[in-house]
Scaffold this motif. Structure first.
Motif, PDB file in Angstrom:
ATOM      1  N   GLY A 153       0.849  -1.176   0.000  1.00 31.12           N
ATOM      2  CA  GLY A 153       0.000   0.000   0.000  1.00 31.12           C
ATOM      3  C   GLY A 153       0.887   1.228   0.000  1.00 31.12           C
ATOM      4  N   LYS A 154       0.345   2.356  -0.396  1.00 25.56           N
ATOM      5  CA  LYS A 154       1.157   3.571  -0.526  1.00 25.56           C
ATOM      6  C   LYS A 154       1.882   3.936   0.769  1.00 25.56           C
ATOM      7  CE  LYS A 154      -2.277   5.958  -2.186  1.00 25.56           C
ATOM      8  NZ  LYS A 154      -3.076   7.114  -2.664  1.00 25.56           N
ATOM      9  N   SER A 156       2.402   1.704   3.316  1.00 32.56           N
ATOM     10  CA  SER A 156       2.741   0.460   4.017  1.00 32.56           C
ATOM     11  C   SER A 156       4.194   0.463   4.483  1.00 32.56           C
ATOM     12  CB  SER A 156       2.496  -0.746   3.100  1.00 32.56           C
ATOM     13  OG  SER A 156       3.418  -0.747   2.032  1.00 32.56           O
ATOM     14  N   GLU A 184      -2.997  -5.654  -1.340  1.00 34.37           N
ATOM     15  CA  GLU A 184      -2.915  -4.216  -1.067  1.00 34.37           C
ATOM     16  C   GLU A 184      -3.920  -3.884   0.022  1.00 34.37           C
ATOM     17  OE1 GLU A 184      -3.883  -0.084  -1.217  1.00 34.37           O
ATOM     18  OE2 GLU A 184      -5.245  -1.590  -2.036  1.00 34.37           O
ATOM     19  N   ILE A 185      -3.550  -2.993   0.931  1.00 34.89           N
ATOM     20  CA  ILE A 185      -4.275  -2.811   2.180  1.00 34.89           C
ATOM     21  C   ILE A 185      -5.736  -2.385   1.981  1.00 34.89           C
ATOM     22  CG2 ILE A 185      -3.406  -0.445   2.455  1.00 34.89           C
ATOM     23  CD1 ILE A 185      -4.261  -3.030   5.224  1.00 34.89           C
ATOM     24  N   LEU A 186      -6.021  -1.497   1.042  1.00 42.10           N
ATOM     25  CA  LEU A 186      -7.402  -1.040   0.879  1.00 42.10           C
ATOM     26  C   LEU A 186      -8.309  -2.173   0.388  1.00 42.10           C
ATOM     27  CD1 LEU A 186      -6.919   2.554  -0.594  1.00 42.10           C
ATOM     28  CD2 LEU A 186      -7.294   1.858   1.785  1.00 42.10           C
ATOM     29  N   SER A 268      -0.100   0.476  -4.895  1.00 41.83           N
ATOM     30  CA  SER A 268       0.944   0.739  -3.897  1.00 41.83           C
ATOM     31  C   SER A 268       1.912   1.824  -4.312  1.00 41.83           C
ATOM     32  CB  SER A 268       1.726  -0.547  -3.613  1.00 41.83           C
ATOM     33  OG  SER A 268       0.871  -1.577  -3.157  1.00 41.83           O
TER      34      SER A 268
END
Length: 271
Positions: A153-154, A156, A184-186, A268
């Motif tokens: 993620g951006k 992370s 990816e987290i979202l 990300s």
């Protein structure tokens, strides 16, 4: 409205889950390190699993769903999770346990599916397996085991670490013979939101639907972030491809909640 308690809500995964769920549910979280934001937010409660018993907080809040994204001392985590299991048995509530692909790290010849036998060579993997096995003895409606591969993620920690190492002019350690999937987290938060909304039961593998060599994945991430010719240190721990990937077979999510490796890289790295 369901009441949800996120353990470890100040961490990377836990905080993203809190932001996703707080507009839809009566959502609470725990934090460990003192912080003005968390201390002033009445939805957050301080919890130190090494010195406190989680049962007091659970009895006060009586959550319908507990999500565990705790980090820290493994022994303290085991004691805490066994207390949670006793609570959900008593109150017929539910635990969503964030687990890891590492519960399969002893298997190297193929990717792993939801109900494959777990076996780990790592302390981390064996610790996760111990809690998983306790949950698998419960009625299906009282637990979800959510196994994640590497989460990007951006913001992370993994992306921050890559940037730091490259900016310092150090080589990135990569594994050309390791085949992985990632997420990816979202997307993870959306997937768990769906599992809660639909009262889905059982074990879920929330990784990308496709696989990639770890070195190629990291190279793509670096390229998308604008780094040209970063230094790589190739680490070969096998003469053959070794798999560390969790794929869904029995508990698949809708197409719009699935993710591919290229989407992980894009989400990300985009500005």
């Amino acid at each position: 409205m369901k009441r949800i308690l996120i353990l470890g809500a100040s961490g990377f995964i836990g905080n993203a889950l809190y932001k996703e769920l707080c507009s839809y549910f009566d959502t609470y979280g725990t934090y460990h390190t003192a912080n003005d934001f968390f201390e002033s937010n009445h939805q957050f409660h301080h919890f130190d699993m090494e010195t406190e018993n989680i049962e007091i907080l659970l009895e006060n809040l009586r959550p319908d769903v507990i999500i565990s994204s705790l980090r820290g001392d493994f022994d303290a985590q085991i004691v805490t999770h066994f207390s949670i299991i006793n609570h959900i048995i008593k109150h017929d509530s539910k635990l969503i346990f964030i687990s890891s692909a590492n519960v399969f790290d002893a298997f190297t010849n193929y990717p792993s599916y939801e109900y494959d036998k777990t076996l780990s060579q790592s302390i981390y993997g064996r610790f996760k397996i111990k809690i998983e096995n306790a949950l698998l003895r419960l009625p299906n409606h009282q637990y979800n085991i959510v196994r994640l591969p590497m989460v990007f993620g951006k913001t992370s920690p993994r992306i921050k670490q890559i940037k730091t190492i490259i900016d310092l002019g150090e080589p990135l350690e990569v594994f050309p013979n390791v085949v992985i999937n990632a997420t990816e987290i979202l997307k993870v938060t959306q997937q768990i939101h769906y599992i809660i909304n639909r009262n889905r039961q059982g074990v879920f593998h929330l990784g990308s639907t496709d696989l990639v060599h770890q070195r190629d994945f990291i190279a793509d991430v670096c390229e998308e972030m604008g780094y040209e010719n970063p230094l790589f240190k190739n680490v070969y721990d096998s003469n053959y491809d070794r798999f560390l990937a969790v794929l869904p077979k029995d508990n698949k999510l809708p197409k719009n909640l699935q993710i591919t490796i290229s989407q992980v890289v894009e989400a990300s790295t985009k500005a």
